[in-house]
Design a protein around this motif. Sequence first.
Motif, PDB file in Angstrom:
ATOM      1  N   LEU A  69       0.842  -1.193   0.000  1.00  0.00           N
ATOM      2  CA  LEU A  69       0.000   0.000   0.000  1.00  0.00           C
ATOM      3  C   LEU A  69       0.878   1.244   0.000  1.00  0.00           C
ATOM      4  O   LEU A  69       1.979   1.253   0.543  1.00  0.00           O
ATOM      5  N   THR A  70       0.361   2.288  -0.651  1.00  0.00           N
ATOM      6  CA  THR A  70       1.062   3.568  -0.754  1.00  0.00           C
ATOM      7  C   THR A  70       0.078   4.693  -0.482  1.00  0.00           C
ATOM      8  O   THR A  70      -1.023   4.710  -1.051  1.00  0.00           O
ATOM      9  N   VAL A  71       0.495   5.629   0.363  1.00  0.00           N
ATOM     10  CA  VAL A  71      -0.183   6.912   0.527  1.00  0.00           C
ATOM     11  C   VAL A  71       0.842   7.985   0.218  1.00  0.00           C
ATOM     12  O   VAL A  71       1.930   7.992   0.816  1.00  0.00           O
ATOM     13  N   SER A  72       0.529   8.891  -0.714  1.00  0.00           N
ATOM     14  CA  SER A  72       1.514   9.916  -1.054  1.00  0.00           C
ATOM     15  C   SER A  72       0.847  11.215  -1.471  1.00  0.00           C
ATOM     16  O   SER A  72      -0.286  11.228  -1.963  1.00  0.00           O
ATOM     17  N   SER A  73       1.592  12.288  -1.269  1.00  0.00           N
ATOM     18  CA  SER A  73       1.237  13.604  -1.795  1.00  0.00           C
ATOM     19  C   SER A  73       2.476  14.172  -2.451  1.00  0.00           C
ATOM     20  O   SER A  73       3.522  14.316  -1.795  1.00  0.00           O
ATOM     21  N   ILE A  74       2.406  14.469  -3.749  1.00  0.00           N
ATOM     22  CA  ILE A  74       3.552  15.031  -4.459  1.00  0.00           C
ATOM     23  C   ILE A  74       3.309  16.506  -4.783  1.00  0.00           C
ATOM     24  O   ILE A  74       3.706  17.014  -5.829  1.00  0.00           O
ATOM     25  N   ASP A  75       2.679  17.185  -3.841  1.00  0.00           N
ATOM     26  CA  ASP A  75       2.376  18.622  -3.870  1.00  0.00           C
ATOM     27  C   ASP A  75       1.134  18.940  -4.691  1.00  0.00           C
ATOM     28  O   ASP A  75       0.211  19.565  -4.190  1.00  0.00           O
ATOM     29  N   ALA A  77      -0.595  16.521  -6.510  1.00  0.00           N
ATOM     30  CA  ALA A  77      -1.425  15.327  -6.714  1.00  0.00           C
ATOM     31  C   ALA A  77      -1.256  14.387  -5.537  1.00  0.00           C
ATOM     32  O   ALA A  77      -0.184  14.324  -4.920  1.00  0.00           O
ATOM     33  N   GLY A  78      -2.315  13.667  -5.231  1.00  0.00           N
ATOM     34  CA  GLY A  78      -2.222  12.544  -4.326  1.00  0.00           C
ATOM     35  C   GLY A  78      -2.171  11.274  -5.159  1.00  0.00           C
ATOM     36  O   GLY A  78      -2.976  11.101  -6.091  1.00  0.00           O
ATOM     37  N   VAL A  79      -1.197  10.409  -4.875  1.00  0.00           N
ATOM     38  CA  VAL A  79      -1.035   9.167  -5.637  1.00  0.00           C
ATOM     39  C   VAL A  79      -1.034   8.018  -4.644  1.00  0.00           C
ATOM     40  O   VAL A  79      -0.118   7.888  -3.832  1.00  0.00           O
ATOM     41  N   HIS A  80      -2.076   7.186  -4.711  1.00  0.00           N
ATOM     42  CA  HIS A  80      -2.263   6.109  -3.737  1.00  0.00           C
ATOM     43  C   HIS A  80      -2.432   4.774  -4.472  1.00  0.00           C
ATOM     44  O   HIS A  80      -2.874   4.732  -5.620  1.00  0.00           O
ATOM     45  N   GLU A  81      -2.109   3.688  -3.752  1.00  0.00           N
ATOM     46  CA  GLU A  81      -2.285   2.369  -4.360  1.00  0.00           C
ATOM     47  C   GLU A  81      -2.420   1.305  -3.281  1.00  0.00           C
ATOM     48  O   GLU A  81      -1.781   1.384  -2.228  1.00  0.00           O
ATOM     49  N   VAL A  82      -3.257   0.307  -3.579  1.00  0.00           N
ATOM     50  CA  VAL A  82      -3.364  -0.916  -2.789  1.00  0.00           C
ATOM     51  C   VAL A  82      -3.246  -2.079  -3.762  1.00  0.00           C
ATOM     52  O   VAL A  82      -3.865  -2.072  -4.837  1.00  0.00           O
ATOM     53  N   GLU A  92      -3.994 -11.141  -9.180  1.00  0.00           N
ATOM     54  CA  GLU A  92      -3.742  -9.814  -8.625  1.00  0.00           C
ATOM     55  C   GLU A  92      -5.054  -9.092  -8.395  1.00  0.00           C
ATOM     56  O   GLU A  92      -5.970  -9.165  -9.210  1.00  0.00           O
ATOM     57  N   VAL A  93      -5.127  -8.384  -7.278  1.00  0.00           N
ATOM     58  CA  VAL A  93      -6.229  -7.474  -7.007  1.00  0.00           C
ATOM     59  C   VAL A  93      -5.604  -6.142  -6.634  1.00  0.00           C
ATOM     60  O   VAL A  93      -4.760  -6.085  -5.723  1.00  0.00           O
ATOM     61  N   GLY A  94      -5.960  -5.090  -7.334  1.00  0.00           N
ATOM     62  CA  GLY A  94      -5.318  -3.810  -7.050  1.00  0.00           C
ATOM     63  C   GLY A  94      -6.176  -2.635  -7.421  1.00  0.00           C
ATOM     64  O   GLY A  94      -7.134  -2.752  -8.190  1.00  0.00           O
ATOM     65  N   LYS A  95      -5.815  -1.486  -6.850  1.00  0.00           N
ATOM     66  CA  LYS A  95      -6.494  -0.241  -7.159  1.00  0.00           C
ATOM     67  C   LYS A  95      -5.504   0.895  -6.978  1.00  0.00           C
ATOM     68  O   LYS A  95      -4.870   1.005  -5.923  1.00  0.00           O
ATOM     69  N   ALA A  96      -5.318   1.715  -7.994  1.00  0.00           N
ATOM     70  CA  ALA A  96      -4.463   2.893  -7.921  1.00  0.00           C
ATOM     71  C   ALA A  96      -5.308   4.125  -8.204  1.00  0.00           C
ATOM     72  O   ALA A  96      -6.274   4.070  -8.985  1.00  0.00           O
ATOM     73  N   ALA A  97      -4.956   5.231  -7.573  1.00  0.00           N
ATOM     74  CA  ALA A  97      -5.708   6.465  -7.746  1.00  0.00           C
ATOM     75  C   ALA A  97      -4.759   7.648  -7.777  1.00  0.00           C
ATOM     76  O   ALA A  97      -3.853   7.751  -6.937  1.00  0.00           O
ATOM     77  N   THR A  98      -4.944   8.535  -8.745  1.00  0.00           N
ATOM     78  CA  THR A  98      -4.229   9.809  -8.806  1.00  0.00           C
ATOM     79  C   THR A  98      -5.253  10.917  -8.647  1.00  0.00           C
ATOM     80  O   THR A  98      -6.172  11.042  -9.478  1.00  0.00           O
ATOM     81  N   VAL A  99      -5.114  11.693  -7.585  1.00  0.00           N
ATOM     82  CA  VAL A  99      -6.094  12.717  -7.231  1.00  0.00           C
ATOM     83  C   VAL A  99      -5.453  14.089  -7.418  1.00  0.00           C
ATOM     84  O   VAL A  99      -4.492  14.437  -6.722  1.00  0.00           O
ATOM     85  N   ILE A 100      -5.958  14.869  -8.378  1.00  0.00           N
ATOM     86  CA  ILE A 100      -5.417  16.186  -8.689  1.00  0.00           C
ATOM     87  C   ILE A 100      -6.502  17.237  -8.507  1.00  0.00           C
ATOM     88  O   ILE A 100      -7.538  17.160  -9.149  1.00  0.00           O
ATOM     89  N   PRO A 101      -6.287  18.246  -7.619  1.00  0.00           N
ATOM     90  CA  PRO A 101      -5.214  18.366  -6.626  1.00  0.00           C
ATOM     91  C   PRO A 101      -5.440  17.358  -5.499  1.00  0.00           C
ATOM     92  O   PRO A 101      -6.520  16.752  -5.406  1.00  0.00           O
TER      93      PRO A 101
END
Length: 339
Positions: A69-75, A77-82, A92-101
Motif C-alpha cells: 500500500l502507498t499513501v503519497s502527496s507530491i504537492d 497530486a495525491g497518488v495512492h495504491e493498494v 492480482e487485485v489492485g487499485k491505484a488512484a491519482t487525485v489532482i489536486p
Amino acid sequence: MNSDASHERELTERISLTLPDGQLNREAVGFARWPLVDTSGIGRGLRAVGRNKRWEYWSVITPTHIAALTVSSIDYAGVHEVWLFDRATGEEVGKAATVIPPRHVELPASLGGGIVSGRAKDLAIDITPLPNDATRLRALIPGGVIDVVVQRPPAHDCLAVVVPWSDTRFQYTVKDVALPASGSLIIDGVEHVLPEGESWAVLDHGRGRWPYDITWNWGAGSGRSHGHTIGLQVGGKWTAGTGVTENGVVIDGRLHKISTELRWEYSTDDFLAPWRVSGGGLDAELVPFHDKRSRMNFGVLAGNTDQCFGTWSGTFDTGLDVIEFSGLVGFAEHVHNRW
C-alpha cells in the motif's frame, strides 16, 4: 574483506532536515539507525512549491501472498495504491488512484507523528501507530482487504538517510526491513492469515524535495537464513554523486552500513532475468518470479516502474565474518519518474 568502513556521518541526535528558510540543513546530511530527523519544515520557502514529495509505502510478503500500500502527496497530486498478489496462482487485485489536486490525504510532518490516511474512489488506507513500536496497516479496495500489524523488534535498526542534491533539492528516506508481520489479507472474500515468523514487512518513508526528472533503483529482502534474521536494503542511481547511499544489511537487528555506490546489473529488455547487486562487501542476486509493472502518463506527470519480486541469495562480508544468505523474498525495482 569488506573495506567499506562508512565515511558517511552517523546522526545520533534529533535534528531538523531544514533551516528556518526552508533550505537544507547541511548538519542533517548523513545516516542514522533510528528515525531522528524532523521533516516538519518541508513546505517552507517559495522555491519549494511543486517539489515537495511525501509518502509512506509498506510491502508485506508471506509464503503465499504479497500485499502493498502507498499513501503519497507530491504537492499537486495525491497518488495512492493498494495491491494484493497470490504467489501460487498469480492472481492480482489492485487499485491505484491519482487525485489532482490532492484531497483526503493525511501525512504527518515526521515519521510516527500521527495516523497516515488516504482516500479516493473505491480506495481507503489507514496506517496507525500503535503502542510498543507497532504499526497497523489497513486498506480496503473492491475485492481486497489488508489488516496487518507490523511489530518492530526491540533495538532493531532501520536505515534513515538524508540525501543532498543541493540546498533546495534533498530527500530524507527511512528504509526499514525484516519487520515481523501478523494479521490477515482478504482476496475476493477468502481470508488468508499471515503465518507468524514467516511474514515480513518493509517500510519506505519519504519526505523531501525532488528534481523533476529522476531514475532510481531500490531493492529489499527479508527472512531467516543460515541462523540469522537478515534484512537487505540497496539503492542506486538517485544517490550517485551525493556522498550518501541508502545501502546496508541488517543482521539480527544490527545495521551494517555500506557507503559504496553499488553495481546494479539487470536487463531492461527482460526484467524477469536475474538481477545482480554488488560492492561494499555485498554480492547478491535476485531471481524474480513476478514483474509488477506500472505505467502512468498525464503529460507533465509520468512514471514507469518495474518492481520485480523474487528471491535474494548471496554473501555479505561484515569485515569480521562472511554471512551467507538465501531464500530472502523481496524485490528490486527500476523507476523513472517525471513529477
